[in-house]
Write a protein that holds these residues in place. Structure first.
Motif, mmCIF file in Angstrom:
data_model
loop_
_atom_site.group_PDB
_atom_site.id
_atom_site.type_symbol
_atom_site.label_atom_id
_atom_site.label_comp_id
_atom_site.label_asym_id
_atom_site.label_seq_id
_atom_site.Cartn_x
_atom_site.Cartn_y
_atom_site.Cartn_z
ATOM 1 N N MET A 185 -6.327 1.564 3.395
ATOM 2 C CA MET A 185 -6.141 1.755 1.952
ATOM 3 C C MET A 185 -6.994 2.906 1.436
ATOM 4 S SD MET A 185 -6.097 -2.286 0.871
ATOM 5 C CE MET A 185 -5.517 -2.094 -0.814
ATOM 6 N N ILE A 231 0.849 -1.189 0.000
ATOM 7 C CA ILE A 231 0.000 0.000 0.000
ATOM 8 C C ILE A 231 0.884 1.238 0.000
ATOM 9 C CG2 ILE A 231 -1.886 1.201 1.156
ATOM 10 C CD1 ILE A 231 -2.373 -1.531 2.648
ATOM 11 N N PRO A 277 -8.266 -2.628 4.533
ATOM 12 C CA PRO A 277 -8.898 -1.783 3.514
ATOM 13 C C PRO A 277 -9.272 -0.390 4.016
ATOM 14 C CG PRO A 277 -9.772 -4.008 3.392
ATOM 15 C CD PRO A 277 -8.938 -3.941 4.641
ATOM 16 N N GLN A 290 -6.475 4.463 -2.088
ATOM 17 C CA GLN A 290 -6.329 3.230 -2.879
ATOM 18 C C GLN A 290 -7.424 2.241 -2.503
ATOM 19 O OE1 GLN A 290 -1.900 2.335 -2.326
ATOM 20 N NE2 GLN A 290 -2.280 4.341 -1.397
ATOM 21 N N ASN A 291 -8.651 2.600 -2.836
ATOM 22 C CA ASN A 291 -9.803 1.770 -2.496
ATOM 23 C C ASN A 291 -9.806 0.529 -3.389
ATOM 24 O OD1 ASN A 291 -12.275 0.640 -1.878
ATOM 25 N ND2 ASN A 291 -13.414 2.549 -2.037
ATOM 26 N N PRO A 292 -9.704 -0.684 -2.802
ATOM 27 C CA PRO A 292 -9.636 -1.881 -3.631
ATOM 28 C C PRO A 292 -10.988 -2.464 -3.994
ATOM 29 C CG PRO A 292 -9.345 -2.500 -1.341
ATOM 30 C CD PRO A 292 -9.523 -0.994 -1.364
ATOM 31 N N VAL A 315 -6.360 -9.443 -3.216
ATOM 32 C CA VAL A 315 -6.498 -7.991 -3.289
ATOM 33 C C VAL A 315 -5.159 -7.297 -3.094
ATOM 34 C CG1 VAL A 315 -7.515 -5.974 -2.152
ATOM 35 C CG2 VAL A 315 -8.906 -8.013 -2.576
ATOM 36 N N ARG A 370 -2.949 -7.669 -6.118
ATOM 37 C CA ARG A 370 -3.523 -6.871 -7.212
ATOM 38 C C ARG A 370 -3.210 -5.393 -7.024
ATOM 39 N NH1 ARG A 370 -8.706 -4.791 -6.950
ATOM 40 N NH2 ARG A 370 -9.495 -6.441 -5.576
ATOM 41 N N MET A 371 -3.390 -4.883 -5.812
ATOM 42 C CA MET A 371 -3.142 -3.464 -5.563
ATOM 43 C C MET A 371 -1.661 -3.139 -5.538
ATOM 44 S SD MET A 371 -6.157 -2.215 -5.510
ATOM 45 C CE MET A 371 -5.919 -0.561 -4.854
ATOM 46 N N ILE A 388 -0.482 -2.400 -8.972
ATOM 47 C CA ILE A 388 -0.774 -1.021 -9.359
ATOM 48 C C ILE A 388 0.266 -0.083 -8.759
ATOM 49 C CG2 ILE A 388 -2.454 0.849 -9.134
ATOM 50 C CD1 ILE A 388 -4.632 -1.298 -9.113
#
Length: 321
Positions: A125, A90, A122, A130-132, A305, A308-309, A312
């Motif tokens: 996040m 994050i 989350p 950075q909302n997943p 998740v 995946r994040m 990014i």
């Protein structure tokens, strides 16, 4: 732990825990054993990321476990710090950040022998931009403590008050069952909840106020999305004064019709690991702080998740000067 560093936190934990300390955490930490592993896997990296960390406690109570063994001590609130370094992939924002937490500790001969700690990753996040998750059904908030500001039970409480709180919680669990009580949802909820109840849910679902909005913004959609819900099982359930709570490993399993958090249906019975903290007022429940390991639930469905994040973050993040 106040003032401990990533280098010293292991020694601090060892002073207050048994050598075979059994620690349970949310995804991606799971189960650890001993202060060294807990410091290495969780607390050390967190202290290196959320600098100048404070524990801002809203609820503190203790009691005998009514579904298992031992005396447990419960602490709930926020871990507040400056988000200065990457944690779990994050990206930091170098700003004040509030991380929801709840911790159950079983005490044995003056030491912590067993722990369940949940932090709402989350939630952090979203604060860092950075909302997943897809849009949630209820409200996203930095959540306050009890409306009465009386959640820190440092003094002995009347036994009858704790028994009344436990009775209210048990009645609610009994009504919940496997969602087969047969009453309209709002009527079922009104049996054990005040009309102006507040459900402080996790990021990904959100918070809801009043029975009507809770039914529409979480409980109704959640029940409609799942089927084959198992009965409820807990590792610890206790109450003191007007406060009580429980956790399970897991609390229950359920299969997904589809639609919840944008996920497709599956015939796989997935686990829900949950912590619930309650405030009772009179004979009914008034507030409920809920921690659900949604990252673990999504992992069971094939959505990693954090990876995946982090992908990014690897392509888009530029560290601040």
């Amino acid at each position: 732990m106040k003032g401990a560093s990533p280098e010293t936190i292991g020694d601090v934990l060892a002073t207050h825990t048994t050598p075979d300390w059994h620690w349970r955490g949310m995804h991606p930490f799971y189960e650890q054993h001993g202060a060294g592993d807990v410091a290495r896997v969780f607390w050390g990296p967190l202290l290196a990321s959320l600098t100048r960390l404070q524990r801002r406690e809203d609820v503190f109570f203790a009691g005998e476990n009514t579904v298992g063994k031992g005396v447990w001590v419960v602490s709930m609130g926020h871990l507040m710090g400056l988000f200065d370094a990457v944690w779990l992939g994050i990206r930091p924002n170098n700003k004040i950040t509030m991380l929801r937490y709840c911790e159950f500790n079983r005490i044995e001969n003056g030491k912590i022998a067993e722990t369940m700690l949940h932090v709402d990753i989350p939630h952090l996040m979203v604060q860092a931009g950075q909302n997943p998750f897809p849009p949630q059904t209820a409200a996203q908030l930095v959540q306050p403590g009890p409306m009465t500001h009386g959640g820190l039970l440092h003094n002995v409480q009347p036994v009858a008050e704790g028994e009344a709180t436990l009775a209210a919680i048990n009645a609610m669990i009994g009504d919940l069952g496997t969602w087969q009580l047969g009453l309209p949802l709002e009527e079922e909820l009104a049996r054990t909840w005040h009309d102006d109840m507040i459900w402080w849910g996790p990021t990904g679902i959100g918070a809801a106020y009043t029975i009507e909005r809770y039914a529409k913004q979480h409980s109704g959609p959640f029940r409609a999305a799942f089927y084959d819900r198992s009965s409820t099982g807990h590792v610890a359930r206790l109450a003191e004064g007007h406060y009580g709570g429980f956790f399970g490993w897991p609390n229950f399993t359920a299969k997904l019709h589809g639609g919840f958090m944008g996920m497709p249906g599956t015939d796989k019975a997935c686990e829900f690991r949950v912590i619930d903290i309650y405030r009772r007022e009179g004979e009914k429940l008034a507030e409920n702080w809920v921690f659900i390991d949604l990252l673990y639930w999504l992992m069971q469905l094939g959505d990693d998740v954090l990876t995946r994040m982090a992908g990014i973050a690897d392509t888009e993040y530029i560290a601040p000067a």
